[in-house]
Write an enzyme that holds these catalytic residues in place. Sequence first.
Site, PDB file in Angstrom:
ATOM      1  N   ASP A  23     -15.048 -35.947  28.835  1.00 61.63           N
ATOM      2  CA  ASP A  23     -16.217 -36.578  28.191  1.00 61.63           C
ATOM      3  C   ASP A  23     -17.474 -35.709  28.115  1.00 61.63           C
ATOM      4  O   ASP A  23     -18.602 -36.222  28.278  1.00 61.63           O
ATOM      5  CB  ASP A  23     -16.552 -37.907  28.891  1.00 61.63           C
ATOM      6  CG  ASP A  23     -15.422 -38.917  28.809  1.00 61.63           C
ATOM      7  OD1 ASP A  23     -14.371 -38.599  28.242  1.00 61.63           O
ATOM      8  OD2 ASP A  23     -15.595 -40.032  29.331  1.00 61.63           O
ATOM      9  N   LYS A 128     -10.576 -42.067  24.350  1.00 60.82           N
ATOM     10  CA  LYS A 128     -10.173 -43.105  25.312  1.00 60.82           C
ATOM     11  C   LYS A 128     -11.181 -44.251  25.304  1.00 60.82           C
ATOM     12  O   LYS A 128     -12.392 -44.017  25.329  1.00 60.82           O
ATOM     13  CB  LYS A 128     -10.052 -42.484  26.714  1.00 60.82           C
ATOM     14  CG  LYS A 128     -11.330 -41.853  27.252  1.00 60.82           C
ATOM     15  CD  LYS A 128     -11.055 -41.213  28.589  1.00 60.82           C
ATOM     16  CE  LYS A 128     -12.283 -40.684  29.265  1.00 60.82           C
ATOM     17  NZ  LYS A 128     -13.352 -41.653  29.528  1.00 60.82           N
ATOM     18  N   CYS A 161     -15.979 -41.575  35.024  1.00 60.27           N
ATOM     19  CA  CYS A 161     -14.779 -41.212  34.255  1.00 60.27           C
ATOM     20  C   CYS A 161     -13.923 -40.138  34.922  1.00 60.27           C
ATOM     21  O   CYS A 161     -12.699 -40.138  34.771  1.00 60.27           O
ATOM     22  CB  CYS A 161     -15.165 -40.810  32.845  1.00 60.27           C
ATOM     23  SG  CYS A 161     -15.724 -42.234  31.879  1.00 60.27           S
TER      24      CYS A 161
HETATM   25  N1  TIU Z   1     -17.683 -40.528  30.974  1.00 61.96           N
HETATM   26  C1  TIU Z   1     -18.206 -41.390  31.821  1.00 61.96           C
HETATM   27  O1  TIU Z   1     -18.343 -41.111  33.016  1.00 61.96           O
HETATM   28  N2  TIU Z   1     -18.668 -42.582  31.299  1.00 61.96           N
HETATM   29  C2  TIU Z   1     -19.680 -43.324  31.862  1.00 61.96           C
HETATM   30  O2  TIU Z   1     -19.995 -44.408  31.397  1.00 61.96           O
HETATM   31  N3  TIU Z   1     -20.354 -42.748  32.908  1.00 61.96           N
HETATM   32  C3  TIU Z   1     -21.481 -43.198  33.505  1.00 61.96           C
HETATM   33  O3  TIU Z   1     -21.862 -42.639  34.528  1.00 61.96           O
HETATM   34  N4  TIU Z   1     -22.165 -44.205  32.959  1.00 61.96           N
END
Ligand code: TIU
Length: 221
Positions: A23, A128, A161
Amino acid sequence: MQIHANPFAYEFELDRTALVIIDMQRDFVEPGGFGETLGNDVSLLQAIVPATQSVLHAWRKKGGLVIHTREAHRRDLADCPPAKRNRGNPVLRIGDTGPMGRILVAGEPGNQIIDALAPVDGEIVIDKPGKGAFYATGLQSMLQQRSIRKLIFMGVTTEVCVQTSMREANDRGYDCLLLEDCTESYFPAFKTAAIEMIRAQGAIVGWTAPSTALLGALGNH
Ligand code: TIU
């Protein structure tokens, strides 16, 4: 190959191992995206970009498999549970239009992986709908087709994530390594805690190591 890691050495064969970058999209790393709508200071996450890029370049040079993920929803939000969209009190909700397009929606400018880490031909990109990279994606079958047994993780955020994906992978039988300086959280204390809980109890979830340990093994340090 063997690298110095915690709580003990991590061994892997390049052709049985994938580098998984979680991400690293504008939604989390740049102002105006999902991360900021949740009230976070996104500048914290930008600090890991140079080390993450060094590992990506070294891994590519060796011909290793690279997998990028994006937290991304369909344009009609059919894969976004109302519970996720309605949670909390963000400035903008998933699917709303912000300065980088619709928040956390596939194909929008904010959903693109940042330029420094942009995928190249031959690399896999997984969209995802959840926090984990295995939930409702084709990741497991793609790894099985390539006989991948080990996963080396980088990306954001450590305790959301990244950790969720590592736990999913661990339960599916993959040996996982997290590169400590190539992952970040909006909450520094959560990053520290996540790293400690991953490697505790004899690597209950996986191993952790600084990126220099991997770069050294790859002959790039
Ligand atoms: N990629 C990921 O970690 N998504 C989140 O929503 N992370 C947060 O820390 N909010």
